[in-house]
Design a protein around this motif. Structure first.
Motif, PDB file in Angstrom:
ATOM      1  N   THR A  47       1.288  -1.043  -0.102  1.00 29.10           N
ATOM      2  CA  THR A  47       0.199   0.347  -0.199  1.00 29.10           C
ATOM      3  C   THR A  47       1.195   1.345   0.400  1.00 29.10           C
ATOM      4  O   THR A  47       0.706   2.260  -0.370  1.00 29.10           O
ATOM      5  CB  THR A  47      -1.153   0.280   0.771  1.00 29.10           C
ATOM      6  OG1 THR A  47      -1.849  -0.929   1.136  1.00 29.10           O
ATOM      7  CG2 THR A  47      -1.430   0.998   0.871  1.00 29.10           C
ATOM      8  N   LYS A  48       1.634   1.525   1.163  1.00 21.02           N
ATOM      9  CA  LYS A  48       2.451   2.482   0.828  1.00 21.02           C
ATOM     10  C   LYS A  48       3.442   2.856   0.149  1.00 21.02           C
ATOM     11  O   LYS A  48       3.337   4.350  -0.808  1.00 21.02           O
ATOM     12  CB  LYS A  48       4.057   1.993   2.314  1.00 21.02           C
ATOM     13  CG  LYS A  48       5.193   3.556   1.930  1.00 21.02           C
ATOM     14  CD  LYS A  48       5.877   3.096   3.605  1.00 21.02           C
ATOM     15  CE  LYS A  48       6.888   4.174   3.630  1.00 21.02           C
ATOM     16  NZ  LYS A  48       7.829   3.873   4.229  1.00 21.02           N
ATOM     17  N   HIS A  49       4.059   1.813  -0.996  1.00 14.62           N
ATOM     18  CA  HIS A  49       4.317   1.391  -2.399  1.00 14.62           C
ATOM     19  C   HIS A  49       3.633   2.048  -3.380  1.00 14.62           C
ATOM     20  O   HIS A  49       4.234   1.894  -4.823  1.00 14.62           O
ATOM     21  CB  HIS A  49       5.599   1.414  -2.334  1.00 14.62           C
ATOM     22  CG  HIS A  49       6.865   1.569  -1.533  1.00 14.62           C
ATOM     23  ND1 HIS A  49       7.356   3.112  -1.370  1.00 14.62           N
ATOM     24  CD2 HIS A  49       7.157   0.898   0.499  1.00 14.62           C
ATOM     25  CE1 HIS A  49       7.898   2.222   0.111  1.00 14.62           C
ATOM     26  NE2 HIS A  49       8.342   1.508   0.693  1.00 14.62           N
ATOM     27  N   ALA A  50       2.245   2.178  -2.701  1.00 18.36           N
ATOM     28  CA  ALA A  50       1.767   1.515  -4.900  1.00 18.36           C
ATOM     29  C   ALA A  50       1.691   0.865  -5.860  1.00 18.36           C
ATOM     30  O   ALA A  50       1.844   1.034  -7.090  1.00 18.36           O
ATOM     31  CB  ALA A  50       1.238   2.793  -5.269  1.00 18.36           C
ATOM     32  N   LEU A  51       1.421  -0.875  -4.664  1.00 22.60           N
ATOM     33  CA  LEU A  51       1.896  -1.842  -5.517  1.00 22.60           C
ATOM     34  C   LEU A  51       0.816  -1.476  -6.698  1.00 22.60           C
ATOM     35  O   LEU A  51      -0.177  -2.060  -6.177  1.00 22.60           O
ATOM     36  CB  LEU A  51       2.906  -2.988  -4.727  1.00 22.60           C
ATOM     37  CG  LEU A  51       3.033  -3.883  -5.717  1.00 22.60           C
ATOM     38  CD1 LEU A  51       3.569  -4.227  -7.088  1.00 22.60           C
ATOM     39  CD2 LEU A  51       2.506  -5.251  -4.993  1.00 22.60           C
ATOM     40  N   VAL A  52       0.957  -1.997  -8.082  1.00 19.24           N
ATOM     41  CA  VAL A  52       0.473  -2.483  -8.747  1.00 19.24           C
ATOM     42  C   VAL A  52       0.545  -2.978 -10.106  1.00 19.24           C
ATOM     43  O   VAL A  52       2.048  -3.077 -10.485  1.00 19.24           O
ATOM     44  CB  VAL A  52      -0.037  -1.226 -10.212  1.00 19.24           C
ATOM     45  CG1 VAL A  52      -1.800  -2.085 -10.873  1.00 19.24           C
ATOM     46  CG2 VAL A  52      -0.658   0.030  -9.582  1.00 19.24           C
ATOM     47  N   SER A  53       0.236  -4.794  -9.602  1.00 14.43           N
ATOM     48  CA  SER A  53       0.775  -5.580 -10.657  1.00 14.43           C
ATOM     49  C   SER A  53       0.141  -6.225 -11.521  1.00 14.43           C
ATOM     50  O   SER A  53      -1.479  -5.710 -11.824  1.00 14.43           O
ATOM     51  CB  SER A  53       0.739  -7.161  -9.520  1.00 14.43           C
ATOM     52  OG  SER A  53       2.272  -6.816  -8.967  1.00 14.43           O
ATOM     53  N   TYR A  54       0.400  -6.825 -13.015  1.00 22.35           N
ATOM     54  CA  TYR A  54      -0.494  -6.538 -14.548  1.00 22.35           C
ATOM     55  C   TYR A  54      -0.368  -8.197 -14.610  1.00 22.35           C
ATOM     56  O   TYR A  54       0.881  -8.803 -15.711  1.00 22.35           O
ATOM     57  CB  TYR A  54      -0.036  -5.872 -15.198  1.00 22.35           C
ATOM     58  CG  TYR A  54      -0.065  -4.730 -14.828  1.00 22.35           C
ATOM     59  CD1 TYR A  54      -1.388  -3.970 -15.257  1.00 22.35           C
ATOM     60  CD2 TYR A  54       1.331  -3.687 -14.335  1.00 22.35           C
ATOM     61  CE1 TYR A  54      -1.122  -2.218 -14.778  1.00 22.35           C
ATOM     62  CE2 TYR A  54       1.301  -2.343 -13.793  1.00 22.35           C
ATOM     63  CZ  TYR A  54      -0.012  -2.026 -14.063  1.00 22.35           C
ATOM     64  OH  TYR A  54      -0.055  -0.384 -13.819  1.00 22.35           O
ATOM     65  N   PRO A  55      -0.025  -9.058 -13.789  1.00 19.07           N
ATOM     66  CA  PRO A  55      -0.356 -10.672 -14.256  1.00 19.07           C
ATOM     67  C   PRO A  55      -0.845 -10.861 -15.821  1.00 19.07           C
ATOM     68  O   PRO A  55      -0.621 -11.704 -15.862  1.00 19.07           O
ATOM     69  CB  PRO A  55      -1.052 -11.457 -12.967  1.00 19.07           C
ATOM     70  CG  PRO A  55      -2.219 -10.155 -12.770  1.00 19.07           C
ATOM     71  CD  PRO A  55      -1.330  -9.270 -12.420  1.00 19.07           C
ATOM     72  N   GLU A  56      -1.857 -10.085 -15.410  1.00 18.45           N
ATOM     73  CA  GLU A  56      -1.869 -11.043 -17.178  1.00 18.45           C
ATOM     74  C   GLU A  56      -0.751 -10.258 -18.098  1.00 18.45           C
ATOM     75  O   GLU A  56      -1.452 -11.417 -19.671  1.00 18.45           O
ATOM     76  CB  GLU A  56      -2.838  -9.598 -18.243  1.00 18.45           C
ATOM     77  CG  GLU A  56      -3.067  -8.569 -18.440  1.00 18.45           C
ATOM     78  CD  GLU A  56      -3.093  -7.677 -16.671  1.00 18.45           C
ATOM     79  OE1 GLU A  56      -2.868  -6.331 -17.017  1.00 18.45           O
ATOM     80  OE2 GLU A  56      -3.748  -8.376 -15.550  1.00 18.45           O
ATOM     81  N   HIS A  57      -0.439  -9.834 -17.905  1.00 19.44           N
ATOM     82  CA  HIS A  57       1.036  -9.560 -18.462  1.00 19.44           C
ATOM     83  C   HIS A  57       2.063 -10.935 -18.651  1.00 19.44           C
ATOM     84  O   HIS A  57       2.994 -10.800 -19.795  1.00 19.44           O
ATOM     85  CB  HIS A  57       1.742  -8.316 -18.861  1.00 19.44           C
ATOM     86  CG  HIS A  57       1.070  -7.007 -18.996  1.00 19.44           C
ATOM     87  ND1 HIS A  57       1.090  -5.753 -18.714  1.00 19.44           N
ATOM     88  CD2 HIS A  57       0.234  -6.686 -19.787  1.00 19.44           C
ATOM     89  CE1 HIS A  57       0.350  -5.237 -19.281  1.00 19.44           C
ATOM     90  NE2 HIS A  57      -0.591  -5.860 -19.404  1.00 19.44           N
ATOM     91  N   LEU A  58       2.074 -11.823 -17.577  1.00 20.55           N
ATOM     92  CA  LEU A  58       2.894 -12.850 -18.362  1.00 20.55           C
ATOM     93  C   LEU A  58       2.737 -13.700 -18.998  1.00 20.55           C
ATOM     94  O   LEU A  58       4.071 -14.092 -19.314  1.00 20.55           O
ATOM     95  CB  LEU A  58       2.471 -13.646 -16.624  1.00 20.55           C
ATOM     96  CG  LEU A  58       2.967 -12.568 -15.379  1.00 20.55           C
ATOM     97  CD1 LEU A  58       2.633 -14.113 -14.039  1.00 20.55           C
ATOM     98  CD2 LEU A  58       4.302 -13.136 -15.482  1.00 20.55           C
ATOM     99  N   GLU A  59       1.340 -13.794 -19.826  1.00 21.26           N
ATOM    100  CA  GLU A  59       1.531 -14.222 -20.842  1.00 21.26           C
ATOM    101  C   GLU A  59       2.901 -14.050 -22.124  1.00 21.26           C
ATOM    102  O   GLU A  59       3.542 -14.165 -23.272  1.00 21.26           O
ATOM    103  CB  GLU A  59       0.592 -14.701 -21.716  1.00 21.26           C
ATOM    104  CG  GLU A  59       0.169 -12.930 -21.812  1.00 21.26           C
ATOM    105  CD  GLU A  59      -1.466 -12.953 -23.074  1.00 21.26           C
ATOM    106  OE1 GLU A  59      -1.715 -12.952 -24.002  1.00 21.26           O
ATOM    107  OE2 GLU A  59      -2.527 -14.260 -22.380  1.00 21.26           O
TER     108      GLU A  59
END
Length: 680
Positions: A655-667
């Motif tokens: 939360t503090k470092h505003a993590l946003v993941s894009y697991p859909e890009h793992l393809e």
């Protein structure tokens, strides 16, 4: 009509507005979309596909098998990067102790790279090239001249050897004749000074340097000093080396405690050899029925492929490589017993890459020390190293020469002006006495040294040598990518370790008040298995073990004999008693578990010798008490609490470092490379 035109105009205006709005939305969407190469973003950092793939392969060694494994690693990798951001945010990377630790690691790593690239790799390559040939040598020996008290007269011996060398080089007589007249080699009547065939890495490094630099018929350019005296060498011949042979053998193991066994072994193998020569049986059949090497006997004595100079007993190796394929040796005596050897096959030397690891071991064992000293001496000259004799003498006048560098406060008698004075100087600048004192305090190899002038000089040179060597490593971060990567990984892993210690482990210290309920809840997990305690008398001689048993049978105390005669280090003070062991821990414990308390065993073959044991106690499996389980409880309790704290802490970091993941890009990771339309 006018109304209709007005309505059409309004419709057109609305449509244009809708088109502009739609286009704006589309443009905004295109501008704000995240590229497929981005897997995660956080404040001040972005994880992209190339970095993800590189880290995955470095840590997992192979590509992922499915999407689940990719997702799991993405989670791990993002947590790793988040911790680095947090460590930086907390200023841990600016901590002085951390920076000193990283600098120390950098220096040690740099020295490893320096010696590996400047000495080891070139030395190993030279060793490989030389080992493609073997050389045949002959020598004349000038043995040590001794004084009346049997001490060595080195000066007279050296002069005698130098005079002999000059005569050899100028004499019209053959070297064989000179050897028979003047050599002090006791075996010259039998060998005429011939030493047989040698391969690089099997003798003195100085001899390798000389003999591989001259042609057959030439003398070595220098004398060689050994424990026997001085040697004058001549190169008789050279030929392509034989490195890889596949031998078979028939072994007779000797009982070193039976002086008659050598005669019996020789007689037995003589009969075997006679049967072979008369064609009564094949070598394989004779090995099967006569060899005492149980591992190879079943396969006709076949020992598999062996490489010259690699883990071979010297006398076995000499005999082996003097045989041709299909040839059988006479009886050979080695450290393992007596052998008859046959060469089954031969193959060319292995390529460099396949020999590299073995050659590195040979180089480090046989040559590295000499090359290192030569490197150090060369660098001292290059950097114009000079010791300040005046200051060194002032040190000796001020310290207590009856103590050592490990004596607390040994340097406190040094005056301030001496501490500030320079003890040595190089082109890098002066090294003060204070610098040397500090190096002595922190360097393990500088401990327990008597405060003599030669030791002071030696310790000062150690300080200077390291400074010179480190100066050679300037720019290694740019020169060697692997060096930069290893340093970066150490720095990051140390930062994360320090951060986790601060945020997790320092905050989960357990008290007895918390531990006891935890123990009550989980105590069945903490159990001793069935255990046994015994005392042991260990000896390398079975006959001696039986003599101890006879003494005990005649009234001697078992543990008195164990305390006095056992040959197992560390058990004298315990009167031979081991700590409690699980009943399946080793062969002695298994034996003790089947005996009664107080019972004494017959000799047991164990760890290269013979053990006589007395059972002192036996215990059934039981739950450990709180005190017995304390160390395990603390570890388990802290681990449980630490894991729970880690998850909450990591969620806060996301939360503090505003993590946003894009697991859909793992393809888009680990996409197979296509060549001509086909996937590789």
């Amino acid at each position: 009509m006018l109304n209709i035109l007005r309505q059409i105009s309004l419709v057109k205006t609305a449509l244009i507005r809708l088109l502009v709005l739609a286009l704006g939305v589309q443009l905004f969407s295109a501008c704000s979309s995240v590229p497929d190469s981005v897997l995660a973003t956080m404040a001040g950092d972005t994880i992209r596909v190339p970095a993800y793939e590189e880290m995955f392969l470095r840590t997992r060694m192979t590509a992922p098998v499915d999407l689940g494994e990719k997702q799991q690693f993405l989670n791990t990798f993002t947590d790793y990067r988040l911790k680095l951001l947090e460590a930086s945010a907390q200023g841990l990377d600016r901590d002085e102790a951390f920076q000193q630790e990283v600098q120390q690691y950098r220096d040690q790593l740099a020295l490893t790279f320096l010696y590996d690239n400047e000495l080891v790799e070139p030395g190993v390559r030279t060793l490989y090239d030389r080992r493609l040939e073997e050389v045949k040598l002959q020598h004349l020996v000038v043995k040590w001249v001794k004084f009346a008290d049997d001490s060595i007269d080195t000066l007279t011996t050296r002069r005698k050897a130098e005079d002999m060398f000059e005569m050899v080089k100028t004499s019209p007589l053959p070297f064989d004749t000179l050897i028979m007249r003047f050599s002090d080699d006791a075996s010259k009547e039998r060998t005429t000074g011939e030493l047989g065939w040698f391969i690089a890495g099997s003798s003195f490094p100085q001899l390798d340097d000389m003999m591989y630099s001259i042609e057959p018929g030439e003398y070595a350019p220098q004398l060689l000093r050994t424990v026997f005296g001085y040697h004058i060498f001549k190169l008789l011949d050279r030929k392509p080396a034989r490195q890889r042979l596949r031998p078979a053998h028939i072994l007779y193991r000797l009982d070193l405690n039976n002086p008659n066994d050598t005669t019996a072994g020789y007689a037995h193998l003589s009969l075997v050899l006679d049967s072979l020569k008369r064609g009564l049986a094949t070598f394989e059949e004779l090995a099967l029925h006569n060899s005492q090497d149980s591992t190879s006997a079943a396969s006709g004595g076949d020992l598999g492929w062996m490489t010259r100079g690699i883990n071979l007993e010297p006398r076995f190796e000499t005999a082996l490589f003097n045989l041709e394929v299909g040839e059988v040796s006479n009886i050979i005596r080695t450290a393992f017993g007596m052998h008859i050897i046959k060469v089954l096959d031969e193959e060319p030397p292995l390529p460099y890459e396949q020999q590299r690891d073995d050659l590195r071991r040979i180089y480090r064992n046989e040559r590295f020390a000499m090359d290192y000293l030569n490197f150090v001496y060369d660098k001292r000259e290059e950097y114009q190293l000079r010791i300040n004799d005046n200051v060194a003498n002032q040190i000796m006048a001020a310290v207590d020469t009856t103590i050592t560098t490990s004596t607390p406060g040994w340097h406190k008698t040094l005056p301030q002006e001496v501490l500030d004075a320079y003890l040595l100087r190089t082109t890098l600048g002066p090294v003060s006495v204070r610098d040397v004192v500090e190096a002595i305090r922190t360097e393990p190899t500088a401990q327990m040294r008597r405060l003599t002038r030669i030791n002071i000089d030696t310790l000062a040179l150690l300080v200077a040598d390291e400074a010179i060597a480190l100066d050679q490593t300037a720019g290694y971060e740019q020169k060697y990518p692997m060096f930069a990567r290893l340093l970066k990984e150490y720095r990051e892993s140390t930062l994360i370790s320090n951060l986790e210690q601060k945020e997790i482990w320092d905050k989960v210290e357990a008290s007895d008040t918390e531990l006891k309920p935890y123990w009550e809840q989980h105590k069945e997990k903490y159990r001793f298995p069935p255990r046994v305690k015994f005392a042991e008398i260990f000896t390398y001689n079975e006959k001696q073990a039986r003599q101890y048993l006879d003494s005990i049978a005649n009234g001697a105390d078992f543990q008195y004999i164990a305390a006095r005669y056992t040959q197992r280090p560390g058990l004298y003070s315990t009167e031979g008693a081991w700590e409690y062991l699980p009943v399946d821990e080793n062969e002695l414990a298994k034996k003790a578990a089947k005996m009664r308390v107080g019972e004494i065993s017959m000799p047991i073959s164990f760890q290269g010798g013979f053990s006589v044991i007395k059972v002192l106690d036996q215990q059934l499996s039981r739950t450990k008490t709180f005190e017995e389980a304390r160390s395990e409880l603390i570890a388990a309790y802290n681990q449980d609490r630490g894991n729970a704290r880690r998850e909450a802490w990591m969620q806060a970091l996301r939360t503090k470092h505003a993590l946003v993941s894009y697991p859909e890009h793992l393809e888009h990771t680990f996409v197979p490379v296509k060549d001509g339309g086909e996937e590789k």
